[in-house]
Design a protein around this motif. Structure first.
Motif, PDB file in Angstrom:
ATOM      1  N   ILE A 115       0.983  -1.254  -0.341  1.00  0.00           N
ATOM      2  CA  ILE A 115       0.355   0.332  -0.377  1.00  0.00           C
ATOM      3  C   ILE A 115       0.381   1.219  -0.102  1.00  0.00           C
ATOM      4  N   ASN A 116       1.775   1.091   0.701  1.00  0.00           N
ATOM      5  CA  ASN A 116       2.933   2.337   1.100  1.00  0.00           C
ATOM      6  C   ASN A 116       3.425   2.574  -0.342  1.00  0.00           C
ATOM      7  N   ALA A 117       4.055   1.171  -0.821  1.00  0.00           N
ATOM      8  CA  ALA A 117       4.766   1.973  -2.653  1.00  0.00           C
ATOM      9  C   ALA A 117       3.716   2.565  -3.865  1.00  0.00           C
ATOM     10  N   TYR A 118       2.421   1.850  -3.349  1.00  0.00           N
ATOM     11  CA  TYR A 118       1.227   2.410  -4.498  1.00  0.00           C
ATOM     12  C   TYR A 118       1.284   4.491  -4.131  1.00  0.00           C
ATOM     13  N   ARG A 119       1.101   4.349  -3.030  1.00  0.00           N
ATOM     14  CA  ARG A 119       1.062   5.384  -1.917  1.00  0.00           C
ATOM     15  C   ARG A 119       2.267   6.528  -3.059  1.00  0.00           C
ATOM     16  N   ASP A 120       3.299   6.013  -3.174  1.00  0.00           N
ATOM     17  CA  ASP A 120       4.527   7.131  -2.751  1.00  0.00           C
ATOM     18  C   ASP A 120       4.809   6.338  -4.404  1.00  0.00           C
ATOM     19  N   ASN A 121       3.814   6.177  -5.020  1.00  0.00           N
ATOM     20  CA  ASN A 121       4.337   6.475  -6.824  1.00  0.00           C
ATOM     21  C   ASN A 121       2.622   6.797  -7.058  1.00  0.00           C
ATOM     22  N   ASN A 122       2.121   7.658  -6.878  1.00  0.00           N
ATOM     23  CA  ASN A 122       0.682   7.912  -6.577  1.00  0.00           C
ATOM     24  C   ASN A 122      -0.312   6.254  -7.799  1.00  0.00           C
ATOM     25  N   PHE A 123      -0.256   5.531  -7.619  1.00  0.00           N
ATOM     26  CA  PHE A 123      -0.941   5.068  -7.315  1.00  0.00           C
ATOM     27  C   PHE A 123      -1.219   3.732  -8.019  1.00  0.00           C
ATOM     28  N   LYS A 124      -0.221   4.380  -8.995  1.00  0.00           N
ATOM     29  CA  LYS A 124       0.663   3.453 -10.337  1.00  0.00           C
ATOM     30  C   LYS A 124       1.157   2.620  -9.731  1.00  0.00           C
ATOM     31  N   PRO A 125       1.452   1.673 -10.734  1.00  0.00           N
ATOM     32  CA  PRO A 125       2.001   0.498 -11.393  1.00  0.00           C
ATOM     33  C   PRO A 125       3.261   0.878 -10.465  1.00  0.00           C
ATOM     34  N   VAL A 126       3.255  -0.491  -9.546  1.00  0.00           N
ATOM     35  CA  VAL A 126       4.658  -0.485  -8.553  1.00  0.00           C
ATOM     36  C   VAL A 126       5.967  -1.493  -9.152  1.00  0.00           C
ATOM     37  N   THR A 127       7.054  -1.629  -8.879  1.00  0.00           N
ATOM     38  CA  THR A 127       8.001  -3.049  -8.717  1.00  0.00           C
ATOM     39  C   THR A 127       8.275  -3.695  -7.738  1.00  0.00           C
ATOM     40  N   PHE A 128       8.676  -4.359  -7.759  1.00  0.00           N
ATOM     41  CA  PHE A 128       9.386  -5.557  -6.381  1.00  0.00           C
ATOM     42  C   PHE A 128      10.024  -4.517  -5.658  1.00  0.00           C
ATOM     43  N   GLN A 129      11.270  -4.115  -6.233  1.00  0.00           N
ATOM     44  CA  GLN A 129      11.905  -3.142  -5.603  1.00  0.00           C
ATOM     45  C   GLN A 129      11.433  -2.133  -4.808  1.00  0.00           C
ATOM     46  N   ASP A 130      10.364  -1.837  -5.503  1.00  0.00           N
ATOM     47  CA  ASP A 130       9.612  -0.283  -4.337  1.00  0.00           C
ATOM     48  C   ASP A 130       8.970  -1.424  -3.280  1.00  0.00           C
ATOM     49  N   VAL A 131       8.118  -2.273  -3.179  1.00  0.00           N
ATOM     50  CA  VAL A 131       7.808  -3.624  -2.397  1.00  0.00           C
ATOM     51  C   VAL A 131       9.312  -3.072  -1.455  1.00  0.00           C
ATOM     52  N   LEU A 132       9.950  -3.787  -1.666  1.00  0.00           N
ATOM     53  CA  LEU A 132      11.245  -4.080  -0.594  1.00  0.00           C
ATOM     54  C   LEU A 132      10.995  -3.114  -0.198  1.00  0.00           C
ATOM     55  N   ASP A 133      11.292  -2.085  -0.592  1.00  0.00           N
ATOM     56  CA  ASP A 133      12.378  -0.789  -0.269  1.00  0.00           C
ATOM     57  C   ASP A 133      11.086  -0.559   0.770  1.00  0.00           C
ATOM     58  N   ASN A 134       9.944  -0.507   0.874  1.00  0.00           N
ATOM     59  CA  ASN A 134       8.470  -0.142   1.856  1.00  0.00           C
ATOM     60  C   ASN A 134       9.317  -1.048   3.241  1.00  0.00           C
ATOM     61  N   TYR A 135       9.004  -2.136   3.115  1.00  0.00           N
ATOM     62  CA  TYR A 135       8.785  -3.090   4.005  1.00  0.00           C
ATOM     63  C   TYR A 135      10.312  -3.473   4.409  1.00  0.00           C
ATOM     64  N   THR A 136      11.550  -3.045   4.156  1.00  0.00           N
ATOM     65  CA  THR A 136      12.835  -2.728   5.021  1.00  0.00           C
ATOM     66  C   THR A 136      11.948  -1.532   5.536  1.00  0.00           C
ATOM     67  N   GLN A 137      11.892  -0.686   5.137  1.00  0.00           N
ATOM     68  CA  GLN A 137      11.188   0.661   6.014  1.00  0.00           C
ATOM     69  C   GLN A 137      10.390   0.561   6.746  1.00  0.00           C
ATOM     70  N   LEU A 138       9.707  -0.534   7.380  1.00  0.00           N
ATOM     71  CA  LEU A 138       8.806  -1.105   7.983  1.00  0.00           C
ATOM     72  C   LEU A 138       9.645  -1.538   9.243  1.00  0.00           C
ATOM     73  N   LEU A 139      10.213  -2.268   9.158  1.00  0.00           N
ATOM     74  CA  LEU A 139      11.380  -3.283   9.843  1.00  0.00           C
ATOM     75  C   LEU A 139      11.469  -2.248  11.393  1.00  0.00           C
ATOM     76  N   PRO A 140      11.377  -2.691  12.067  1.00  0.00           N
ATOM     77  CA  PRO A 140      12.340  -2.039  13.143  1.00  0.00           C
ATOM     78  C   PRO A 140      13.877  -1.680  12.960  1.00  0.00           C
ATOM     79  N   GLU A 141      14.490  -0.748  13.687  1.00  0.00           N
ATOM     80  CA  GLU A 141      15.644  -0.036  12.886  1.00  0.00           C
ATOM     81  C   GLU A 141      16.462  -0.661  12.646  1.00  0.00           C
TER      82      GLU A 141
END
Length: 535
Positions: A308-334
């Motif tokens: 969901i966050n990846a889509y928000r960052d990309n103005n709801f246009k199609p995302v990539t697996f890299q976008d999802v990975l980046d956002n998933y990593t950001q949600l992990l505890p530091e």
């Protein structure tokens, strides 16, 4: 010639080897049509199907004013094939009326029984080969095309082609036909079950060939997408197979060499946020299903949020697996962002594989494609990801299409998807595949699933047998009594007879339901078919 409509005489068939004899004409015509070079990526040269080339040769032959004699027919001793011409051959744009008139004109002085299918078949064969000679003379194609008159008049209604597939012969020698687009049938799904060496690949080729032959030359062409798990259909050594499907090597997509030319992710521009939320949940469940590692409920929840966050960052246009990975990593505890949990490992594998492009460069359903999976581990995450996300992409496309066209007798079939070795995609909750089957009923989409054992089609997640018009059972390593009872409505002695018949199948033979006998509750509930040998 009598007033009988000779083109509707039952049993008018082609001449053995005719397709091979017109290949030089096909090549010459394509050279006239296509540009010398194509500089735009994914623009494929035009490939003429055999029906078009045969029809051009027939018209060219009939345009030749040389007097015909009875000897032309009697001397034509080439073997007659049992394969009828495509249903559109004489009906497209009502061209059969022109063929009929020209045959009457050219053979007006020939005294033959035109109600006999053999004579009609020979006459048409003679004219096609005559036309080949006309066109292949030096400058013949250019000269003939320059003398075609422009035909004026209103546009005639385009008929939906009759997709009655001839897949072989019954035991009594009658043609075995599968009707896949008349109003009389419930759906168009086909299931194929056959162990290695049973002739399953040849059967798939026959099905593809018959659907393309009967539709590609019509106003309603049926395109296909084949997931080629074994790499047989993609193998350069088998390039001659592609001509039988009215396509060429440009249809083959090799994700191991370059990304598939489309994005697997849906566009949510202008969509309600709830649609994205449901989609993100489905995609997270998918990634959990296609990977062999354990993903906890907390990881799955975090993955959903990351999508969901990846889509928000990309103005709801199609995302990539890299976008999802980046956002998933950001949600992990530091302190854990440098650690690779199961989700991170799976996403990194998909990113490294670079399976998909970032945007759509082709239209999946308006052309024919074969996805080569031969070099992927069949039960691995990459092969599963390709099939899963492409099926999801097809569902998204079909979801937005209008209902299929229909007339009094037939319904339109737009596209069919073939998954060979489908058991790898049936042993988990495959929602896109189930959704595609459901939406296909009124959107003109067909599914052909091929696997090794028939029990693969009935899992705790979905009963594929209940949604299939034609189950085609070939040689099996093992038989499941429960599936046979459900499928053929047999018990006791009838069940044992059926099991013996399946056990006795040889290469290229199959068992299918006898729908008429089953409906009436009489006789044998199944029939045996010897499949046409094509590849």
């Amino acid at each position: 010639m009598s007033n009988i409509d000779c083109l509707t005489v039952k049993g008018v068939t082609a001449i053995v080897g005719m397709h091979d004899r017109i290949q030089d004409v096909k090549t010459a015509l394509e050279q006239c049509i296509n540009l010398k070079e194509y500089h735009v990526e994914n623009i494929r040269p035009i490939t003429l199907n055999n029906s078009i080339v045969l029809r051009i040769c027939l018209l060219a032959g009939l345009s030749d004013k040389t007097p015909r004699t009875e000897d032309d027919i009697n001397d034509f001793k080439m073997q007659i094939d049992r394969t009828p011409y495509a249903s559109t051959f004489f009906t497209k744009s009502h061209i059969g009326d022109l063929f009929e008139a020209l045959l009457k004109l050219r053979y007006s002085d020939v005294d033959l029984d035109w109600s006999y299918a053999g004579n009609v078949s020979k006459a048409i064969g003679c004219e096609i080969l005559r036309g080949r000679e006309v066109l292949m003379k030096e400058g013949g194609i250019e000269d003939w095309l320059c003398h075609i008159p422009t035909m004026a008049g209103g546009r005639m209604a385009a008929a939906i082609p009759e997709l009655n597939l001839r897949i072989g012969e019954y035991e009594n020698g009658m043609d075995a036909m599968l009707d896949i687009n008349s109003r009389a049938i419930a759906n168009t799904q086909i299931l194929v079950a056959g162990t290695t060496g049973s002739g399953k690949s040849n059967l798939l080729a026959v099905l593809i060939n018959q659907i393309c032959t009967n539709s590609s030359d019509s106003h309603y062409p049926v395109n296909f997408l084949l997931f080629d798990y074994k790499g047989e259909f993609s193998d350069p050594a088998n390039a001659s197979w592609l001509e039988k499907f009215d396509t060429d090597s440009g249809a083959i997509l090799r994700p191991v060499e370059r990304p598939l030319p489309f994005t697997p992710f849906k566009d949510f521009t202008g969509k309600h946020i709830n649609e994205l939320n449901m989609y993100a949940t489905t995609m997270a469940t998918a990634l959990k299903a296609i990977t062999s590692v354990t993903i906890s409920a907390k990881m799955e929840e975090r993955l959903t949020e990351a999508i969901i966050n990846a889509y928000r960052d990309n103005n709801f246009k199609p995302v990539t697996f890299q976008d999802v990975l980046d956002n998933y990593t950001q949600l992990l505890p530091e302190k854990k962002q440098d650690d690779a949990d199961s989700v991170v490992a799976a996403l990194k594998q998909l990113v490294r594989a670079n399976l998909f492009a970032d945007e759509d460069k082709i239209d999946l359903i308006n052309d024919c494609y074969i996805i080569d999976l031969g070099r992927f581990e069949k039960d691995g995450i990459l092969a599963k990801a390709i099939v899963y996300f492409v099926i999801s992409k097809l569902y998204n496309i079909y979801e937005s299409l209008p209902k299929q066209a229909a007339d009094e007798k037939r319904v339109e079939l737009r596209h069919f998807t073939i998954i060979d070795e489908a058991h790898y995609m049936l042993n988990f909750e495959n929602k896109p595949l189930q959704n595609l089957i459901a939406v296909g009923r009124n959107k003109g989409m067909s599914i052909i699933l091929a696997t090794q054992n028939m029990e693969s089609f009935k899992s705790k997640y979905f009963d594929f047998y209940a949604n299939a018009q034609y189950p085609l059972i070939m040689k099996q390593q093992q038989q499941n009594d429960a599936v046979l009872k459900d499928l053929f409505a047999v018990t006791g002695a009838a069940l044992n007879e059926l099991k013996q018949a399946i056990a006795g199948l040889t290469i290229g033979e199959l068992i299918t339901k006898d729908a008429t006998n089953m409906a009436l509750g009489i006789g044998r509930h199944w029939q045996k078919i010897k499949t046409t040998h094509l590849i």
